[in-house]
Design an enzyme around this catalytic site. Structure first.
Site, PDB file in Angstrom:
ATOM      1  N   LYS A   6      45.769  51.269  80.307  1.00  0.00           N
ATOM      2  CA  LYS A   6      44.943  52.685  79.712  1.00  0.00           C
ATOM      3  C   LYS A   6      45.975  53.391  79.218  1.00  0.00           C
ATOM      4  CE  LYS A   6      41.464  54.820  78.347  1.00  0.00           C
ATOM      5  NZ  LYS A   6      40.975  54.355  77.585  1.00  0.00           N
ATOM      6  N   ASN A  58      50.808  52.300  78.363  1.00  0.00           N
ATOM      7  CA  ASN A  58      50.361  53.290  76.931  1.00  0.00           C
ATOM      8  C   ASN A  58      50.560  54.447  77.554  1.00  0.00           C
ATOM      9  OD1 ASN A  58      48.189  54.613  74.994  1.00  0.00           O
ATOM     10  ND2 ASN A  58      49.016  51.887  73.782  1.00  0.00           N
ATOM     11  N   CYS A  61      45.944  56.783  67.933  1.00  0.00           N
ATOM     12  CA  CYS A  61      44.179  57.433  68.965  1.00  0.00           C
ATOM     13  C   CYS A  61      43.118  58.057  68.117  1.00  0.00           C
ATOM     14  CB  CYS A  61      44.345  58.036  70.413  1.00  0.00           C
ATOM     15  SG  CYS A  61      42.466  57.811  70.954  1.00  0.00           S
ATOM     16  N   GLY A  98      40.604  42.305  67.113  1.00  0.00           N
ATOM     17  CA  GLY A  98      40.431  41.415  67.334  1.00  0.00           C
ATOM     18  C   GLY A  98      40.274  39.717  67.341  1.00  0.00           C
TER      19      GLY A  98
END
Lengths: 274, 303
Positions: free
Chosen positions: B45, B99, B130, B244
């Protein structure tokens, strides 16, 4: 036949539970339409026996591969019958995903991740009855919890509310477990009005557990505070992962944002900022 | 037996499959479902210098074949990570990568320095992309100058493998990739989420508290694949592809387009075992096509 003894490996101070999570295929063995908007769905594992599951926990149910039902749907565990190897889910047709789920025919194979989330707290005082208050499809987790209380020698009372008589779900199941009090908005059965207006709330209870629409739970929490009765609520925030990884389903608590899927869905109202 | 090993800078991966930040927690959340040591890496995270509460609920909206999120980098800060989370994950037998995000260059540098002191974290993924925070984040990642400035500062302070995660919300992603390569990044990963929006027409309200959010899931794959292909042609450092990926075939497409490794994100929510299935699927593909190493298919697109 099959006495259920919780084998919870650990519960920490925020009531998180460390239980093995499983990904299992289930066969749909019965799908009873309770009402145009609700289905009682009974599942059995395709292979083997049900893993241990606690009242209040939920399953992340895979619907299908269609674009409109991309994510799994979190559904409360309504009842577990270890003797029959059956898991019951009470599903409200709330959108495309739950509508597809509720429309499945017997024999369908459904993939679930379970059990997820935490459980309710056993009342410490037994001088009074615990009261389980459910509204609409929010009655779902209260059946399994009521049965669990009964196996511990605590006979619960249920206060169940709905718009009208036809919207009350699983009444005979609840009546087999404890005393049942009813509220309907149209007065077609029980007392007319909301559950929070029911006369039974004049009595003292050892603990209140509630699940239903958020305004109802907030009103119940207010009554519990006024009467100094410990109270736990079952939250239904929008979820993605179900395992505490994505941080999407957060509720604002006294310790800031916490995941409903991991630290809930059951919260003591003292932790909430309601 | 095919060889699945790949290298990102000095970082050796036992296979090219990693998990995308923000979709796999700290790895331990998925330990009941898979053997974490079978992964090439786990990117945990987004971590910032100080504790962040993130954005208000609701933070998620399902969309056709995808989802929007607006979590806003909720985390307990790098010191909490180092003290309380690192001890729980440091012995997982894979590359544990953090991250790193920040509101200003000084925050990025301080966070990267603290992570550098943790022996079992061999790399960071610098998040300059982000879309869900007001300051920093994507603000750095949408201009060549902004991206270069933060990478330059972190590169000086961080000696291990530095992967820079790029935003797709730009006109020319290849130029941003070249800018961070020039400042010493060991690798670029792409794509972060695409800025999107969802409206509840009945209530005439946005579905996210922040109105806009980041789109992920199967629906973004063609865009991600195109960007990976463009960037892989433009830079000489290894590219990590994500966006994806939901199957081994998806992952192989990214490798063919030029990615040296891939990350799996939103698909973990749908099938918590997907990562291991992709590892096995890549291996099967290589055997079926007679390749001895995964490196044989990286950038092997025939046009």
């Amino acid at each position: 036949m099959c006495t259920f003894v919780p084998m919870v490996s650990s519960i920490n101070k925020s009531n998180q539970i460390a239980m093995k999570k499983n990904i299992l295929d289930f066969n749909l063995i019965a799908n009873e339409s309770l009402h145009s908007a609700y289905a009682l769905m009974k599942f059995s594992p395709v292979q083997g026996t049900l893993p241990e599951m606690l009242p209040g926990q939920f399953a992340e149910v895979r619907i299908d591969d269609s674009p409109t039902t991309y994510l799994r749907r979190p559904i409360s565990i309504h009842n577990v019958d270890y003797a029959k190897n059956e898991l019951w889910l009470l599903v409200r047709r709330a959108g495309t995903g739950t509508d597809k789920l509720a429309s499945l025919s017997c024999g369908a194979v459904v993939n679930m991740v379970l059990p997820l989330g935490n459980t309710f707290t056993i009342p410490t005082t037994q001088t009074h009855q615990p009261l389980l208050i459910g509204g609409g499809v929010g009655v779902a987790p209260l059946l399994y919890w009521g049965k669990e209380l009964l196996t511990k020698g605590i006979r619960p009372a249920f206060l169940l509310g709905a718009r009208s008589k036809n919207d009350l779900l699983q009444l005979s199941e609840f009546e087999a477990v404890g005393d049942v009090y009813l509220s309907t908005e149209d007065g077609s059965i029980g007392e007319q009005g909301f559950v929070t207006q029911h006369s039974i709330l004049q009595q003292q209870f050892s603990y209140i557990y509630t699940c239903g629409p958020k305004p109802m739970m907030q009103a119940v929490a207010k009554i519990a505070r006024e009467k100094s009765i410990p109270c736990e609520v079952s939250l239904e925030n929008l979820m993605a992962c179900g395992v505490g990884a994505c941080l999407c389903c957060v509720e604002n608590t006294t310790e800031g944002h916490v995941c409903v899927c991991k630290e809930g869905p059951i919260f003591n109202i003292d932790r909430l900022t309601w | 037996m095919v060889d699945l090993n790949v290298k990102i800078g000095n970082l050796e991966l036992k296979n090219p499959v990693m998990t995308a930040s923000g979709t796999f927690g700290y790895g331990i959340e998925f330990a009941d479902f898979i053997d974490l040591s079978q992964l090439g890496g786990i990117i945990v995270k987004g971590t910032t210098l100080n504790h962040r509460e993130g954005n208000p609920y609701p933070r998620m909206a399902e969309t056709p074949s995808g989802m929007l999120n607006a979590v806003g980098l909720q985390n307990k800060g790098v010191e909490y990570f180092a003290e309380h989370i690192y001890p729980q994950i440091k012995d997982i037998d894979t590359n544990m990568i953090v991250n790193v995000s920040g509101a200003c260059i000084e925050d990025y540098v301080a966070t990267a320095e603290r992570i550098a002191s943790l022996d079992n974290i061999p790399a960071i993924e610098l998040n300059i992309s982000c879309p869900n925070v007001k300051q920093g984040g994507m603000a750095f990642g949408t201009t060549c100058e902004g991206a270069a400035s933060v990478v330059k500062a972190v590169r000086r302070a961080y000696p291990k493998t530095l992967i820079v995660k790029l935003s797709p919300n730009v006109t020319d992603i290849a130029s941003i990739a070249k800018a961070v390569e020039a400042e010493g990044a060991d690798s670029v990963s792409l794509i972060n989420t695409l800025m999107g929006m969802s409206i509840d027409a009945e209530r005439r309200r946005p579905r996210l508290s922040t109105i806009t959010g980041g789109l992920s899931g199967a629906c973004v794959k063609p865009i991600a694949l195109r960007m990976v292909w463009q960037v892989a042609k433009a830079v000489n450092i290894p590219v990590v592809g994500l966006g994806g990926i939901s199957s081994a075939t998806d992952a192989i497409e990214f490798l063919l387009a030029g990615a040296t490794a891939i990350e799996i994100g939103t698909a973990n929510f749908i099938d918590p075992t997907i990562t291991v299935k992709v590892v096995n699927g890549i291996s099967d593909y290589l055997s079926r096509h007679g390749f001895s190493s995964v490196n044989d298919i990286i950038g092997a697109l025939e046009v």
